[in-house]
Design a protein around this motif. Sequence first.
Motif, PDB file in Angstrom:
ATOM      1  N   ARG A 144     -13.879 -10.553   0.623  1.00 32.78           N
ATOM      2  CA  ARG A 144     -15.100 -11.249   1.035  1.00 32.78           C
ATOM      3  C   ARG A 144     -15.431 -12.400   0.093  1.00 32.78           C
ATOM      4  O   ARG A 144     -15.987 -13.425   0.501  1.00 32.78           O
ATOM      5  N   ALA A 145     -15.062 -12.237  -1.173  1.00 31.54           N
ATOM      6  CA  ALA A 145     -15.350 -13.265  -2.170  1.00 31.54           C
ATOM      7  C   ALA A 145     -14.325 -14.394  -2.157  1.00 31.54           C
ATOM      8  O   ALA A 145     -14.442 -15.331  -2.948  1.00 31.54           O
ATOM      9  N   GLY A 146     -13.329 -14.283  -1.294  1.00 29.64           N
ATOM     10  CA  GLY A 146     -12.338 -15.340  -1.186  1.00 29.64           C
ATOM     11  C   GLY A 146     -11.139 -15.184  -2.080  1.00 29.64           C
ATOM     12  O   GLY A 146     -10.308 -16.101  -2.181  1.00 29.64           O
ATOM     13  N   LEU A 147     -10.994 -14.034  -2.738  1.00 34.04           N
ATOM     14  CA  LEU A 147      -9.819 -13.807  -3.574  1.00 34.04           C
ATOM     15  C   LEU A 147      -8.650 -13.389  -2.684  1.00 34.04           C
ATOM     16  O   LEU A 147      -8.834 -12.653  -1.699  1.00 34.04           O
ATOM     17  N   PRO A 148      -7.426 -13.802  -3.004  1.00 32.91           N
ATOM     18  CA  PRO A 148      -6.267 -13.520  -2.146  1.00 32.91           C
ATOM     19  C   PRO A 148      -5.732 -12.105  -2.389  1.00 32.91           C
ATOM     20  O   PRO A 148      -4.719 -11.910  -3.048  1.00 32.91           O
ATOM     21  N   VAL A 149      -6.410 -11.127  -1.809  1.00 32.29           N
ATOM     22  CA  VAL A 149      -6.065  -9.743  -2.106  1.00 32.29           C
ATOM     23  C   VAL A 149      -5.011  -9.164  -1.165  1.00 32.29           C
ATOM     24  O   VAL A 149      -4.586  -8.022  -1.341  1.00 32.29           O
ATOM     25  N   ASP A 150      -4.580  -9.925  -0.160  1.00 31.05           N
ATOM     26  CA  ASP A 150      -3.601  -9.376   0.778  1.00 31.05           C
ATOM     27  C   ASP A 150      -2.332  -8.914   0.074  1.00 31.05           C
ATOM     28  O   ASP A 150      -1.692  -7.948   0.482  1.00 31.05           O
ATOM     29  N   SER A 151      -1.939  -9.624  -0.985  1.00 31.20           N
ATOM     30  CA  SER A 151      -0.717  -9.262  -1.697  1.00 31.20           C
ATOM     31  C   SER A 151      -1.018  -8.715  -3.084  1.00 31.20           C
ATOM     32  O   SER A 151      -0.138  -8.655  -3.938  1.00 31.20           O
ATOM     33  N   SER A 152      -2.260  -8.339  -3.336  1.00 30.31           N
ATOM     34  CA  SER A 152      -2.625  -7.896  -4.675  1.00 30.31           C
ATOM     35  C   SER A 152      -2.484  -6.387  -4.808  1.00 30.31           C
ATOM     36  O   SER A 152      -2.371  -5.660  -3.820  1.00 30.31           O
ATOM     37  N   ILE A 153      -2.471  -5.951  -6.047  1.00 33.29           N
ATOM     38  CA  ILE A 153      -2.459  -4.521  -6.306  1.00 33.29           C
ATOM     39  C   ILE A 153      -3.533  -4.209  -7.343  1.00 33.29           C
ATOM     40  O   ILE A 153      -3.916  -5.056  -8.141  1.00 33.29           O
ATOM     41  N   LEU A 154      -4.017  -2.981  -7.295  1.00 35.14           N
ATOM     42  CA  LEU A 154      -4.956  -2.498  -8.290  1.00 35.14           C
ATOM     43  C   LEU A 154      -4.214  -1.680  -9.331  1.00 35.14           C
ATOM     44  O   LEU A 154      -3.333  -0.889  -8.992  1.00 35.14           O
ATOM     45  N   VAL A 155      -4.583  -1.875 -10.572  1.00 32.00           N
ATOM     46  CA  VAL A 155      -3.938  -1.168 -11.675  1.00 32.00           C
ATOM     47  C   VAL A 155      -5.026  -0.501 -12.508  1.00 32.00           C
ATOM     48  O   VAL A 155      -6.047  -1.124 -12.819  1.00 32.00           O
ATOM     49  N   ASP A 156      -4.807   0.749 -12.878  1.00 35.37           N
ATOM     50  CA  ASP A 156      -5.745   1.428 -13.764  1.00 35.37           C
ATOM     51  C   ASP A 156      -5.880   0.621 -15.054  1.00 35.37           C
ATOM     52  O   ASP A 156      -4.885   0.212 -15.661  1.00 35.37           O
ATOM     53  N   GLU A 157      -7.103   0.424 -15.499  1.00 33.65           N
ATOM     54  CA  GLU A 157      -7.346  -0.453 -16.646  1.00 33.65           C
ATOM     55  C   GLU A 157      -6.644  -0.009 -17.930  1.00 33.65           C
ATOM     56  O   GLU A 157      -6.046  -0.859 -18.617  1.00 33.65           O
ATOM     57  N   PRO A 158      -6.663   1.273 -18.291  1.00 32.57           N
ATOM     58  CA  PRO A 158      -5.950   1.636 -19.525  1.00 32.57           C
ATOM     59  C   PRO A 158      -4.449   1.453 -19.405  1.00 32.57           C
ATOM     60  O   PRO A 158      -3.770   1.178 -20.400  1.00 32.57           O
ATOM     61  N   ILE A 159      -3.902   1.586 -18.194  1.00 32.20           N
ATOM     62  CA  ILE A 159      -2.470   1.372 -17.996  1.00 32.20           C
ATOM     63  C   ILE A 159      -2.141  -0.107 -18.226  1.00 32.20           C
ATOM     64  O   ILE A 159      -1.149  -0.451 -18.880  1.00 32.20           O
ATOM     65  N   ALA A 160      -2.989  -0.997 -17.705  1.00 25.58           N
ATOM     66  CA  ALA A 160      -2.779  -2.431 -17.915  1.00 25.58           C
ATOM     67  C   ALA A 160      -2.797  -2.766 -19.401  1.00 25.58           C
ATOM     68  O   ALA A 160      -1.980  -3.562 -19.883  1.00 25.58           O
ATOM     69  N   ALA A 161      -3.723  -2.178 -20.143  1.00 23.37           N
ATOM     70  CA  ALA A 161      -3.786  -2.432 -21.583  1.00 23.37           C
ATOM     71  C   ALA A 161      -2.505  -1.954 -22.265  1.00 23.37           C
ATOM     72  O   ALA A 161      -1.987  -2.623 -23.172  1.00 23.37           O
TER      73      ALA A 161
END
Length: 555
Positions: A144-161
């Motif tokens: 809704r905010a206009g970010l291109p999420v169609d090809s995005s993935i979510l990552v757990d924050e501590p895993i990203a760190a």
Amino acid sequence: MAQTTGRAVGVDFGTSTSLVAERMGVRPAEILALGSSTKWVPSLAGYRGEELLVGEDADDLLSHHVIRSIKRAITENLDVVMVASHGGPREVPADDVIVAVLSEIGRRAAAEGRPLKAEKELRLGCPAMWDGGQRQRLLDLAARAGLPVDSSILVDEPIAAGVAWVTHRFLFYGERPEGRLLVFDMGGGTLDIAVLQVEGGERPEISVLSALGVARAGDALDQAIADELAADLGQQGVDIADLSQPDEARGHLLREARVAKMRLSLAHTHPISLPHSLGKLPGLSYSREQLEEAFRPQMDEAEQLVWAALRAALLTERGSSRTPEELRRLGPADLAGSVKYVLLAGGMSQIPYVERRIGALFPRAQVFDHAGVAAEEAIVAGLADTGGYERLNLHRPGFDFILEWQEGSRRKQHTIYSAYTPFYERWKVLNGQSHLGYEWRGDRFPGPRDGAAVLRARSTSGELLGLEYNNEPKDGINLRLGRKLMLKLYCDGRILIREGDGRTFLLRVDRWPVIRGRDYAQLVLKSAEDEAPPPSTAWYLEKEWAPPAQRAPRR
């Protein structure tokens, strides 16, 4: 990781602040300067009349007119939040506020010459404790905010760190870290802990052994400090409720609590500044000793979460036969001994008390308070990592398991495992529970009681995933329906399936991959019939669905 190419963008929508980072190939991640004087933009909102302000503009409003920590609306499954306004208290749709903040993040990235476009690999972070519905809510709001999420993935924050730390150790020091890494990520809204197993090399394999979180972190400490300041005023004869503007006074105390928390990382005392508009108030100060005493209950709870994460990590080891009773008997020394590295991430990790408390738990481990960037930037740097998240193994499925069947001319589906659902609750390890794992039974199935169905995997975006079974590509696994139908997911990757006629078979997945769509990754399953069956403890054999000692061969 030295051989990686391409471009990746990370968006860290944080409880207190939000950041964006971009990385090209093996270059260090670049944190964009989103704020007016900082790299981050405050995750704040508020109303001036009917105008919704975000970022620094919202921070200039009266304290009690500011909507803080809007990300918690997802964590707490809130549809609306309350905010003071000149017309009195008002209810505001939480999703509208989140969209406004995310839109501002995108606008500022574009103003920096780095628009968030679909051709880039885009990743967003989220707390480890979020379930599939909460994660999908963030993706929907980002769209809704206009970010291109169609090809995005979510990552757990501590895993990203953790990913950021591994990359930094290789690129800047030429190290190939191997061993167990514990990530302690304390931010504004949540405390997240991940236990990662790192297999070294230029392109290290990172396996997530566990990831846990609680919705109690920086905001809770701010409130504890503010309450203590209010009590100090009370001891000097000032009752907040008796002031002409009590809500404004509480807002200012909370703001001063946040300032004191940050300043006391360097100073030993901090004077509390309250505006003259509140009236003539006695002077207050706050000390580091007071801060640590207010923080102590939270850090006690944080230590228990550390031990819970390490116990959970032991269950995910392949071939693990540890029972919950054995896990309960493991003390801190037994659990800490397996940890080689500790990474402190998140803004709260800058408080010296956090480093002392966590460092004391792991006297033999190397403790790091940075991953090449400041602690509060570690998550976004990891989200922008180009090292290939295809080499990341998750500790639980990031997708749904569904049953699909034909009913007349229609195909129907029913979810029997929702993405990111924990296999068990933390309390089950400590309260005498004998069984740890995820179980779904056919008596919950709303479809027909006989006939056939297909077990499939489905991404959170709704795409059916390809899977491989015993080296053969398949769209799904055919199953007989019936009340005896059962799916059991074990922490170590074993999957026990019982068909409706009572026949059972055992599968194994070596890794739960990061999945973003059908063509991105496949779920690879293998028969585990020759492996030892799940532990034949008394409690297990008493289950009416316990598999027989000799199972019929899979057709």
